[in-house]
Design a protein around this motif. Structure first.
Motif, PDB file in Angstrom:
ATOM      1  N   CYS A  61       0.832  -1.210   0.000  1.00  0.00           N
ATOM      2  CA  CYS A  61       0.000   0.000   0.000  1.00  0.00           C
ATOM      3  C   CYS A  61       0.863   1.256   0.000  1.00  0.00           C
ATOM      4  N   MET A  62       1.953   1.208   0.827  1.00  0.00           N
ATOM      5  CA  MET A  62       2.818   2.379   0.940  1.00  0.00           C
ATOM      6  C   MET A  62       3.471   2.707  -0.397  1.00  0.00           C
ATOM      7  N   ILE A  63       3.868   1.629  -1.086  1.00  0.00           N
ATOM      8  CA  ILE A  63       4.590   1.843  -2.338  1.00  0.00           C
ATOM      9  C   ILE A  63       3.658   2.178  -3.497  1.00  0.00           C
ATOM     10  N   PHE A  64       2.570   1.383  -3.614  1.00  0.00           N
ATOM     11  CA  PHE A  64       1.729   1.531  -4.810  1.00  0.00           C
ATOM     12  C   PHE A  64       0.458   2.353  -4.603  1.00  0.00           C
ATOM     13  N   LEU A  65      -0.104   2.351  -3.400  1.00  0.00           N
ATOM     14  CA  LEU A  65      -1.366   3.094  -3.202  1.00  0.00           C
ATOM     15  C   LEU A  65      -1.147   4.138  -2.113  1.00  0.00           C
ATOM     16  N   ARG A  66      -0.305   5.105  -2.361  1.00  0.00           N
ATOM     17  CA  ARG A  66       0.040   6.087  -1.338  1.00  0.00           C
ATOM     18  C   ARG A  66      -1.199   6.630  -0.623  1.00  0.00           C
ATOM     19  N   GLY A  67      -1.062   6.709   0.715  1.00  0.00           N
ATOM     20  CA  GLY A  67      -2.154   7.346   1.455  1.00  0.00           C
ATOM     21  C   GLY A  67      -3.198   6.381   1.966  1.00  0.00           C
ATOM     22  N   TYR A  68      -3.323   5.239   1.324  1.00  0.00           N
ATOM     23  CA  TYR A  68      -4.391   4.304   1.708  1.00  0.00           C
ATOM     24  C   TYR A  68      -4.300   3.855   3.155  1.00  0.00           C
ATOM     25  N   ILE A  69      -3.042   3.605   3.652  1.00  0.00           N
ATOM     26  CA  ILE A  69      -2.888   3.020   4.978  1.00  0.00           C
ATOM     27  C   ILE A  69      -3.303   3.942   6.123  1.00  0.00           C
TER      28      ILE A  69
END
Ligand code: UDP
Ligand code: MG
Length: 310
Positions: free
Chosen positions: A252-260
Motif C-alpha cells: 500500500c505504501m509503495i503503490f497506493l500512497r495514502g491508503y494506509i
C-alpha cells in the motif's frame, strides 16, 4: 464360583430405586455367584437415602454408602469400587438405562474370553435428545484424536471388571477420575459387549450441561497434553498473519500512497485477534494449573457419612 458386587451410584433417584432394586434382585437370584449390591447415595436431597436404608434393612445383600454431600457420579463409582470386596464388579446407572438383565451374558463373555473387563458399547440410545447424542459423539471422537490412549467410542461406565482391575484402580492416586478413560489406560484384556441403551425408567437426567462439560474437561485435560501445543500453533499462525499484513502495508505504501492512513478496522481486528489468541492460550495453561492445584491439595475424593451392612 466368583463373588460379584453391583455398584450403583444414586443421586435423587427416588422414582427409580425401588424398580432398580427389584430388577437387579431378580437377575442376581438366577446367578449361582454370591452377590451383593452396593448403592452409593451421592448426597441426595429427596427420599433416596431413606428408601435405600429401608431396602438395606430388609436385605443383608444390600450395602449402602452415603456421602456427606453431592460429590458427583465419578466419585460415587470410585467409592463403590474402593469398598467392593468381591472378585468381580459391575458398574451401572440407577435409572435402568443399562439393563441388569444383561449381567449374566456379560459374565459369560468374561469367562469365554478370559477377559478382565467387559465394557458395554451403546449400539443405540433411546430417549436421549439430539443435543446429548451429538455432543457425546463429537466428544468421544475428539478425545480419541487428542489422547495418546485409545478409547473405545460410545462407551460409558457400564462394565464388568475383575479383581485385577479393581486392585489397580484402587492404587490410582489421582483425585479427579475419568473412570472410563482410566480403565482403558490400564490395559489388561478388554472385550466389548454391544447393547441397546434404554431410556431412563423415570425421573430426569442428573447430568445437566454444566456437569457434562466438567466431566468432558477432566477427560480432555487428564488424557491429553495436545491443548498445550495450541499456544505454539496459534503463535506460528499469528506470526504468519502478521507477516502477510506487513507485506500488504508495504504494498500500500509503495503503490497506493495514502491508503494506509484509514486503518481503523484493521487495527481493531488485530487487537481482537491477538487478544483472543493470548486469552485462549492463557486459559488453556490455567486449566492445567487448576488441575495440578486440585491434585496438590490432596483432599479426599469423597466423604462417607454413613455405611449400612458393611
Ligand atoms: N449420579 C450421581 N451423582 C451425580 C449425578 C448422577 O451419583 O452427581 C448418578 C445417577 O443417579 C445415575 C448415574 O449417576 O445413577 C448416571 O446419571 P444420569 O442417569 O443422570 O446420567 P445420564 O445417563 O443422563 O448421562
Ligand atoms: Mg442415566
Amino acid at each position: 464360583m466368583k463373588s460379584l458386587s453391583i455398584i450403583v451410584p444414586c443421586y435423587n433417584e427416588e422414582k427409580v430405586i425401588q424398580e432398580s432394586y427389584k430388577r437387579l434382585k431378580q437377575v442376581l437370584d438366577t446367578l449361582s455367584n454370591r452377590s451383593e449390591i452396593i448403592f452409593i447415595d451421592d448426597g441426595s436431597v429427596d427420599k433416596t437415602a431413606l428408601m435405600l436404608a429401608n431396602i438395606a434393612a430388609s436385605s443383608p445383600q444390600v450395602k449402602v454408602l452415603s456421602f456427606s454431600r453431592n460429590f458427583g457420579h465419578q466419585k460415587a463409582v470410585t467409592a463403590g469400587i474402593n469398598y467392593c470386596t468381591s472378585d468381580l464388579a459391575v458398574i451401572m446407572d440407577a435409572d435402568l438405562q443399562d439393563p441388569p438383565e444383561l449381567i449374566p451374558r456379560m459374565l459369560l463373555a468374561m469367562q469365554a474370553e478370559s477377559a478382565n473387563v467387559v465394557y458395554g458399547v451403546r449400539k443405540k440410545r433411546s430417549g436421549e435428545n439430539w443435543f446429548k447424542l451429538f455432543t457425546a459423539k463429537i466428544f468421544y471422537r475428539l478425545l480419541n484424536r487428542l489422547s495418546d490412549v485409545k478409547f473405545p467410542v460410545d462407551t460409558g461406565d457400564f462394565r464388568l471388571i475383575d479383581r485385577k482391575v479393581i486392585d489397580q484402580f484402587n492404587h490410582l492416586p489421582e483425585k479427579n477420575k475419568y473412570i472410563r478413560g482410566l480403565m482403558s489406560w490400564m490395559g489388561f484384556k478388554q472385550v466389548p459387549f454391544y447393547y441397546e441403551r434404554e431410556a431412563r425408567f423415570a425421573g430426569e437426567t442428573k447430568y445437566p450441561f454444566r456437569k457434562m462439560l466438567k466431566f468432558a474437561m477432566i477427560g480432555l485435560f487428564y488424557f491429553s497434553k495436545k491443548p498445550l501445543n495450541l499456544a505454539t500453533s496459534l503463535g506460528f499462525a499469528s506470526i504468519g498473519l502478521g507477516l502477510l499484513y506487513l507485506l500488504w502495508i508495504l504494498f500500500c505504501m509503495i503503490f497506493l500512497r495514502g491508503y494506509i492512513v484509514t486503518g481503523w478496522t484493521s487495527t481493531v481486528m488485530l487487537i481482537v485477534f491477538f487478544g483472543g489468541v493470548q486469552l485462549l492460550t492463557i486459559g488453556v495453561l490455567g486449566k492445567y494449573i487448576g488441575n495440578l492445584f486440585d491434585e496438590a491439595k490432596g483432599r479426599p475424593e469423597y466423604i462417607v457419612s454413613e455405611k449400612i451392612n458393611f
